[in-house]
Design an enzyme around this catalytic site. Structure first.
Site, PDB file in Angstrom:
ATOM      1  NE  ARG A   1     -34.695   5.212  -9.585  1.00  0.00           N
ATOM      2  CZ  ARG A   1     -33.721   5.830 -10.225  1.00  0.00           C
ATOM      3  NH1 ARG A   1     -33.565   7.129 -10.091  1.00  0.00           N
ATOM      4  NH2 ARG A   1     -32.927   5.144 -10.996  1.00  0.00           N
TER       5      ARG A   1
ATOM      6  CG  HIS B   1     -31.743   5.183  -6.059  1.00  0.00           C
ATOM      7  ND1 HIS B   1     -31.674   3.853  -5.696  1.00  0.00           N
ATOM      8  CD2 HIS B   1     -31.428   5.233  -7.367  1.00  0.00           C
ATOM      9  CE1 HIS B   1     -31.329   3.144  -6.766  1.00  0.00           C
ATOM     10  NE2 HIS B   1     -31.178   3.964  -7.793  1.00  0.00           N
TER      11      HIS B   1
HETATM   12  C1  SIN Z   1     -29.240   4.041 -10.794  1.00  0.00           C
HETATM   13  O1  SIN Z   1     -28.243   3.673 -11.402  1.00  0.00           O
HETATM   14  O2  SIN Z   1     -29.966   3.306 -10.138  1.00  0.00           O
HETATM   15  C2  SIN Z   1     -29.587   5.467 -10.868  1.00  0.00           C
HETATM   16  C3  SIN Z   1     -30.236   5.715 -12.146  1.00  0.00           C
HETATM   17  C4  SIN Z   1     -30.925   7.037 -12.135  1.00  0.00           C
HETATM   18  O3  SIN Z   1     -30.878   7.789 -11.178  1.00  0.00           O
HETATM   19  O4  SIN Z   1     -31.549   7.314 -13.154  1.00  0.00           O
END
Ligand code: SIN
Ligand code: FAD
Length: 538
Positions: A290, A243
């Site tokens: 991402r 992330h």
């Molecule tokens: C987030 O809220 O950025 C995480 C969302 C995800 O992992 O799908």
């Protein structure tokens, strides 16, 4: 103990499945096992929300499908994407009926957020604690059933197959069957066997294999490791999603997430000079998928010699931000950051495993009577990179599909069947030759070493040399840990370490096989995409 339906895991996948069978068969025994408290799951920490086509005026299934395929970088299974996107809204209506609440705007319609890679606003959310709300609703609903029992603080060590009946089981054995599990039950401090007709793995992710992760400590990849040991099929483990924006705080683990929905509201990533840098990396800037944003941040950090970049929320509407992200605002405040005055230091953190136990369109694994759903499964939805907020959706869709398939299998068995007769032959756990652990510290040190190896050599940017080095170090850790496992009494810590080493091995092995850069797997020695490399099954 004996169950008709045994569910391992009390996150969104396990609870959704358990609720469905409990309601369908009020006279059958359903057991849900969870390794710590019943709500301590990745699910509880989900922030941004759940993606689904809700605003039919502006959005469409085709758009959600296309966004998922683009994020997946050529490796999604298109029919699975179609299934998840089209069945998603019905599953969301179900959880709303169980009592989950999603935020609405002043006119009473659901307020839909946006995240990286989405072409439309389609994320249903409950402030910035969506997962907590969904977990609450599911646990409440399950507690109202009469025949489902949750056993908490109960750790599943291994799946029971023909191997435990004395037969030779290898990767080439075609008819491997699951008869239940061996567990380390903290309530009795004993290793027990739980036999079951149907077993469902919903054990979640494996973020703890890395030093910096958004995943809670329960995320140790146990399901994947157990299936691998049982000679079942695992795929695409090289695709670990980082992330982009975890709060940067030294010495704090797991890392606190700053949801991507904040960028969906217009927050901007900046380097140490205050420059917005995403514009140089992708036309979609801060809302690119991402893998691209995490790689860009990694690149900026390396070039500027910093351990983090910044997220700028100062220009956002204060009232709106406070209403949507109260938890993030409070957490930042607790460490002296006023999100309306200061920049938030953020860095990428291991977040999600796109690969896992290989399943078909009904959650069937390569082992009979064993299903998998949720993050531990590899359904084909995510391909080489998961689209934000598709994970909660996938978990609910495949819990339903596994439910449909497993009940017809269950009903086809009748009362006297070979599977049941084999269950009767399952021996108790053999712990005769094992002594008390003398040095628990060895386990802690090995875990730190493992996380260091994975973060340093198998992170966002990989090379062949780094992967080779990681594998060599893992070999040594594996030998040492197996020796410890053979000679000492089983403990949760030791089992988790063993599982994490297995998962690390699978990630590295997958990464070594994939001689290209695709989605989350980026190897500077193989930058071009090779069209022939499809899913890597181990
Ligand atoms: C987030 O809220 O950025 C995480 C969302 C995800 O992992 O799908
Ligand atoms: P989990 O919810 O992780 O549950 C796993 C269960 O398995 C636990 O009960 C655990 O105790 C049990 N278990 C594991 N091993 C054993 C064992 N050996 N013995 C007994 N029990 C065991 N996704 C989205 O779609 N939207 C989001 O906004 C979002 N935000 C996220 C934010 C954070 C911080 C994190 C970490 C993830 C987020 N994700 C999000 C991803 C998503 O939350 C997870 O992928 C999803 O919740 C996984 O659900 P699950 O049911 O598969 O597993």
């Amino acid at each position: 103990m004996k169950a008709d339906f045994l569910v391992i895991g009390s996150g969104i996948a396990g609870l959704t499945y358990a609720l469905k069978v409990a309601n369908r068969y009020p006279d059958k025994q359903i057991i849900v096992i969870t390794k710590t408290n019943s709500d301590e799951t990745n699910t509880k920490y989900a922030q941004g929300g759940i993606a689904s086509v809700w605003d039919v005026q502006n959005d469409s299934f085709d758009k959600h499908i296309e966004d998922t395929l683009i994020a997946g970088d050529g490796l999604c299974n298109e029919s699975i994407v179609d299934i998840v996107v089209k069945e998603g809204p019905e599953r969301i209506r179900e959880i709303i009926a169980y009592g989950a609440q999603f935020d609405k705007d002043d006119s009473g319609t659901y307020s839909l957020g946006k995240e990286g890679g989405h072409s439309e606003n389609r994320i249903l959310h409950h402030k910035d604690i969506t997962g907590q709300e969904m977990e609450r609703a599911l646990l409440d609903a399950l507690s109202k059933t009469k025949n489902a029992q949750i056993i908490d603080h109960c750790f599943v060590i291994d799946l029971i197959t023909q191997h435990h009946l004395g037969y030779l089981v290898t990767k080439s054995t075609l008819d491997i069957e699951c008869y239940g599990v061996y567990v380390l039950n903290a309530h009795t401090n004993a290793i027990e066997k739980i036999l079951s007709t149907i077993t469902v793995l919903a054990t979640g992710g494996c973020g703890q294999v890395y030093r910096t992760t958004t995943n809670p400590t329960i995320a140790t990849g146990d399901g994947v490791a157990m299936v691998y040991r049982a000679k079942g099929r695992i795929e695409n483990m090289e695709f670990i999603q980082f992330h982009p924006t975890a709060l940067f705080e030294t010495g704090i683990s797991p890392s606190f997430l700053i949801t991507e929905a904040v960028r969906g509201e217009g927050a901007i990533l900046r380097n140490k000079h205050g420059e917005a840098f995403m514009v140089s990396y992708d036309a979609r800037k801060d809302l690119a998928p991402r893998d691209i944003v995490a790689r860009a941040i990694d690149n900026v950090m390396k070039r500027t010699g910093t351990e983090h970049v910044f997220l700028d929320c100062r220009h956002l509407n204060h009232q709106k931000f406070s209403a949507h992200f109260p938890n993030i605002k409070a957490r930042c405040k607790s460490i002296g950051i006023d999100v309306f005055k200061h920049l938030i230091p953020v860095a990428p953190a291991a977040h999600y495993s796109c690969g896992g136990v290989k399943t078909d369109e009904f959650g069937c694994t390569s082992i009979r009577f064993l299903y998998a759903c949720g993050e531990c499964a590899s359904t084909g939805l995510h391909g080489a990179n998961r689209l934000a907020s598709n994970s909660l959706l996938e978990a609910m869709v495949f819990a339903e599909r596994a439910f449909q398939h497993s009940v017809s299998l269950f009903e086809s068995l009748g009362t006297d069947h070979e599977h049941m007769n084999n269950q009767l032959k399952v021996p108790d756990w053999n712990a005769l030759s094992t002594g008390e652990p003398k040095e628990m510290i060895l386990i802690t040190q090995s875990l730190k070493e493992l996380q260091m190896i994975m973060s340093d050599y198998v992170g966002i940017v990989r090379t062949d040399a780094r992967l080779t080095r990681a594998m060599k170090r893992l070999d040594l850790l594996y030998e040492e840990t197996e020796q410890l496992y053979r000679s000492t009494k089983v403990s949760v810590q030791l089992c988790e370490l063993r599982n994490l080493i297995t998962v690390a091995y699978l990630i590295v092995k997958g990464a070594q096989f994939r001689k290209e850069s695709r989605g989350l797997h980026y190897n500077t020695d193989h930058l071009a995409k090779a069209q022939l490399i499809q899913n890597i099954v181990l």
